[in-house]
Every structure is written in structure tokens, then in C-alpha cells.
Design an enzyme around this catalytic site. Sequence first.
Site, PDB file in Angstrom:
ATOM      1  N   SER A   1       9.126  -0.406  -1.325  1.00 30.78           N
ATOM      2  CA  SER A   1      10.303  -0.745  -0.511  1.00 30.78           C
ATOM      3  C   SER A   1      11.550   0.034  -0.919  1.00 30.78           C
ATOM      4  O   SER A   1      12.314   0.460  -0.044  1.00 30.78           O
ATOM      5  CB  SER A   1      10.550  -2.254  -0.469  1.00 30.78           C
ATOM      6  OG  SER A   1      10.681  -2.813  -1.749  1.00 30.78           O
TER       7      SER A   1
ATOM      8  N   CYS B   1       8.713  -0.004  -6.108  1.00 36.59           N
ATOM      9  CA  CYS B   1       7.989   1.214  -5.716  1.00 36.59           C
ATOM     10  C   CYS B   1       8.141   1.512  -4.223  1.00 36.59           C
ATOM     11  O   CYS B   1       8.904   2.391  -3.831  1.00 36.59           O
ATOM     12  CB  CYS B   1       6.501   1.106  -6.056  1.00 36.59           C
ATOM     13  SG  CYS B   1       6.119   0.989  -7.813  1.00 36.59           S
TER      14      CYS B   1
END
Length: 167
Positions: free
Chosen positions: A21, A19
Site C-alpha cells: 500500500s 510494502c
Amino acid sequence: MSSDSGQARVLFVCMGNICRSPTAEGVFRALLARESLEERVFVDSAGTGGWHAGEPPDGRAAAAAAKRGYDLSAQRARQVSLNDFHHFHFMIAMDSQNIRDLRAIAPAAMREKPRLLLDFAREPLPTREVPDPYYGGVDGFDRVLDLVEAGCHGLLHEVASFLRAPR
């Protein structure tokens, strides 16, 4: 770590690398391309855990990113490795738990290397952490993008200064 290549290396880190990074990686790659710096900066992302290794980014993250013109489709999750501490000049974490997890596995001399993305934001923000949107609604992914964009713009200035510094 060799620094004579003239290239900066940036690693974005969250928990599962599906999500936050990968979103930061996509945003930062786009900013680098706009500044014609994509050949001078290597960008990657990883998770402190390996639960999602090999998986593409969460579909909600990819959809929210695509609405703003960011492409996450080529990314695949991986877990942070000890070698990452030696390879990357910048290790950028999304929240304080990621910082703690990274410092727990870091070589002693590199425990201070991980930094929070939002510490690079050039304008004051109501938070220092990018919240994990995984268990929330779709609007959480838009909020992540707002925060990631703010942090990445500031990080771009830091990386550009790094590239200009004599080594």
C-alpha cells in the site's frame, strides 16, 4: 461524507502498510503530480493490521520504488479505522484477504466500497491480486511495482472521471 469539496480521496490498503500500500500511494502520488491533479486528490495508505504502526515503509519497498523515481520516505504505517469508510471515496485493496478484512469491519452500507487495485488495470494481467513480497526476495518488490503501476494508471482514469462528475 462531504463530496462538495471538489476533492477525491483515495486510500490504498494492504496487511501491514509497509510494502504494497505505501508503494501504491507513492506511485499514485507521482501519477497525480504528472497530471497536475495532486491538489484535487488526497491519497493515503493503511494496513488492516496495526503491527507496524508508525514505522516507515519496508526498506526493500522504498529502494525498489526509488529506483523508479518514487519517494516513500515521508510515509508512516497506520491501521485502517472505521472513519476511513466515511472519509475516502475509493478504498483500494491489494488482495482478496484485504477485501475480506475490510468488509468484516465496514459499516453495512459500505461493505462493497473496497475494490481490488488490479481491477482497474486497463490491460489484462495474469493475476487480480498484488502479492505480498515481505517474505520473498528483492525481485518480489519489482513485481509489486509492475502490478501497482498497471493498476494505478487505470485508477487514475477512474478518479479523473469522478472529479469531472457533477455532485
